[in-house]
Design an enzyme around this catalytic site. Structure first.
Site, short mmCIF file in Angstrom:
data_model
loop_
_atom_site.label_atom_id
_atom_site.label_comp_id
_atom_site.label_asym_id
_atom_site.label_seq_id
_atom_site.Cartn_x
_atom_site.Cartn_y
_atom_site.Cartn_z
N ARG A 81 0.79 -1.23 0.00
CA ARG A 81 0.00 0.00 0.00
C ARG A 81 0.83 1.28 0.00
NH1 ARG A 81 -2.68 -3.96 2.54
NH2 ARG A 81 -4.87 -4.17 1.98
N HIS A 83 2.93 -12.78 -5.78
CA HIS A 83 1.79 -12.89 -4.88
C HIS A 83 1.17 -14.30 -4.89
CE1 HIS A 83 -1.74 -11.56 -2.63
NE2 HIS A 83 -1.20 -10.36 -2.52
N GLU A 110 5.19 -12.47 0.91
CA GLU A 110 5.62 -11.57 -0.16
C GLU A 110 6.88 -10.82 0.26
OE1 GLU A 110 1.99 -9.15 -0.99
OE2 GLU A 110 1.04 -10.74 0.16
N HIS A 167 -0.96 -2.47 -4.52
CA HIS A 167 -0.38 -3.34 -5.55
C HIS A 167 -0.34 -2.71 -6.95
CE1 HIS A 167 -0.02 -6.34 -2.57
NE2 HIS A 167 -1.16 -6.97 -2.71
N ASP A 224 -1.76 -9.83 8.25
CA ASP A 224 -1.60 -9.08 7.01
C ASP A 224 -0.59 -7.97 7.33
OD1 ASP A 224 -1.85 -8.06 4.50
OD2 ASP A 224 -4.02 -7.73 4.59
C1 BGC Z 1 -2.27 -7.59 1.08
C2 BGC Z 1 -3.69 -7.75 1.55
C3 BGC Z 1 -4.57 -7.71 0.35
C4 BGC Z 1 -4.19 -8.82 -0.55
C5 BGC Z 1 -5.03 -8.81 -1.77
C6 BGC Z 1 -1.97 -8.71 0.17
O1 BGC Z 1 -0.68 -8.57 -0.33
O2 BGC Z 1 -1.39 -7.56 2.14
O3 BGC Z 1 -4.04 -6.72 2.43
O4 BGC Z 1 -5.90 -7.79 0.70
O5 BGC Z 1 -2.86 -8.70 -0.90
O6 BGC Z 1 -5.10 -10.05 -2.28
#
Ligand code: BGC
Length: 394
Positions: free
Chosen positions: A122, A221, A358, A147, A293
């Site tokens: 973010r 991801h 990640e 992302h 998260d």
């Molecule tokens: C983030 C999550 C997000 C997800 C989306 C992750 O990399 O940390 O907050 O909702 O990606 O798939």
């Protein structure tokens, strides 16, 4: 039967037995090694996967190593579509969440297996300043940019070049992001090289250059379920993360700027702990994210590739190690999966049925002077490597 006749027939039987054994051996020598040699030769093949709404054709490449491990990669988003690895008894299963068709990736995907860029994770309110200028990115996650924005690298079509080098197969993916794409400055020439080694590692080498000062943070991801995608349970899988600090988040999952100790919190994974053991504890950080998260600040010793995390599925014995040169690791426990997406094997992906690890720079780094810099300048090359290493417990 006279004894001489008996002796002769015994001899004949023995000769028949020896002959049969010799023929079987000869056959096995002639047939089996060839078959094994054929199966053992690393290979890479390409097939059509689907057509984009604008007519572009998408391919799926299948990489196979000498041990039969198989990885499927799409030219759409550079997505790792599946990873077939053996368990401790040699039984193969696909441990990566994904879809069996392109429209689901285009319309529904939650970044399954994709390359994430230009900025993984973010950026607060989608705003940052670099080289004296302020940029406003599209916001696509509450008030923030997530992302890479509305159409990040996960939604782009990558040019692919397969290769076979030093006995390993791989796929080189390139994408040039024009200056101003998703409002990021600079033309970003990006390359991601996936290599499948014969010791069951997926190596990801990322590089990028720019013609204007910009920010960059690339990752992959892949959602893992080491028991096999669609199996529904990750909470009994054990995780260890080599981090004694993390970046706590606010209500919109943006780092507060603090670098805090994990010791004494249910987020501490320095000792191997099942993902589910503490996920429902009363804890403000867990409540804000609906589970894990969070960005872990890796305990690193100098530069280079180091073990960041290790996940073990006690049922299958499958082990995943994440090795990286990056300073951070986002551990996400699939909290936003909600049982509506049907995956590759036909099962619905329930909440927390896959986890991601990640490797990355910290979220929102462009807005935090105390975080390692994500600035890339013309003339410099962004380079990073992460390895997903698979093995089994004994
Ligand atoms: C983030 C999550 C997000 C997800 C989306 C992750 O990399 O940390 O907050 O909702 O990606 O798939």
């Amino acid at each position: 039967m006279p004894s001489r006749t008996r002796a002769r027939s015994t001899l004949a039987a023995a000769v028949r037995l020896v002959l049969a054994a010799v023929v079987t051996m000869a056959l096995s020598l002639a047939v089996v090694p060839q078959a094994q040699a054929a199966a053992a030769k690393p290979s890479i093949t390409k097939k059509y996967f689907g057509t984009m709404p604008d007519g572009k054709k998408i391919d799926i490449y299948t990489l196979r190593n000498s041990r039969g491990m198989r990885v499927n990669i799409l030219t759409y988003g550079g997505i790792i579509q599946s990873i077939d690895v053996p368990d401790k008894r040699g039984k193969f299963a696909n441990v990566a969440l994904g879809f069996d068709n392109l429209p689901d990736y285009v319309n529904k995907s939650l970044y399954f297996g994709a390359i994430i860029g230009r900025y993984a994770n973010r950026i607060a309110k989608g705003r940052f300043s670099v080289a004296g200028k302020t940029y406003q990115l599209p916001v696509n996650d509450g008030p923030n940019s997530l992302h890479g924005g509305t159409k990040g690298f996960d939604k782009r079509v990558w040019a692919a070049h397969p290769f076979n080098r030093h006995g390993s197969v791989g796929l080189e993916l390139t994408y040039t992001s024009p200056n101003g794409e998703e409002n990021y400055p600079g033309t970003l020439r990006t390359k991601v090289v996936y290599t499948l080694t014969n010791d069951n590692k997926i190596r990801m080498d990322y590089s990028a250059t720019t013609d204007r000062t910009t920010v960059v943070n690339l990752t992959n991801h892949t959602y893992f379920n080491l028991h096999g995608e669609g199996d529904g349970r990750i909470l009994d899988q054990r995780l260890q993360i080599n981090a004694s600090r993390y970046t706590p988040i606010d209500k919109t999952l943006i780092p507060t700027g603090q670098i805090a100790r994990l010791s004494g919190t249910p987020l501490d994974f320095r000792r191997p702990t099942t993902i589910g053991a503490r996920i429902n504890r009363k804890n403000q950080q867990l409540e804000r994210a609906g589970g894990y998260d969070h960005n872990y600040v890796l305990d690193r010793h100098g530069r280079g590739l180091q073990l960041a995390a290790k996940a073990v599925d006690p049922r299958s014995g499958r082990v995943l190690e994440v090795i990286t040169d990056q300073p951070g690791l986002q551990f996400y426990s699939g909290n936003f999966l909600d049982g509506t997406l049907r995956g590759t094997g036909g099962h619905l992906y329930q909440k927390r049925s896959g986890f991601t690890l990640e490797s990355q720079h910290y979220p929102d780094s462009p807005n935090h002077k105390n975080f390692p810099s994500t600035v890339l300048r013309p003339g410099d090359t962004y380079r990073t490597t992460t390895i997903y290493a698979f093995s089994t417990t004994r």
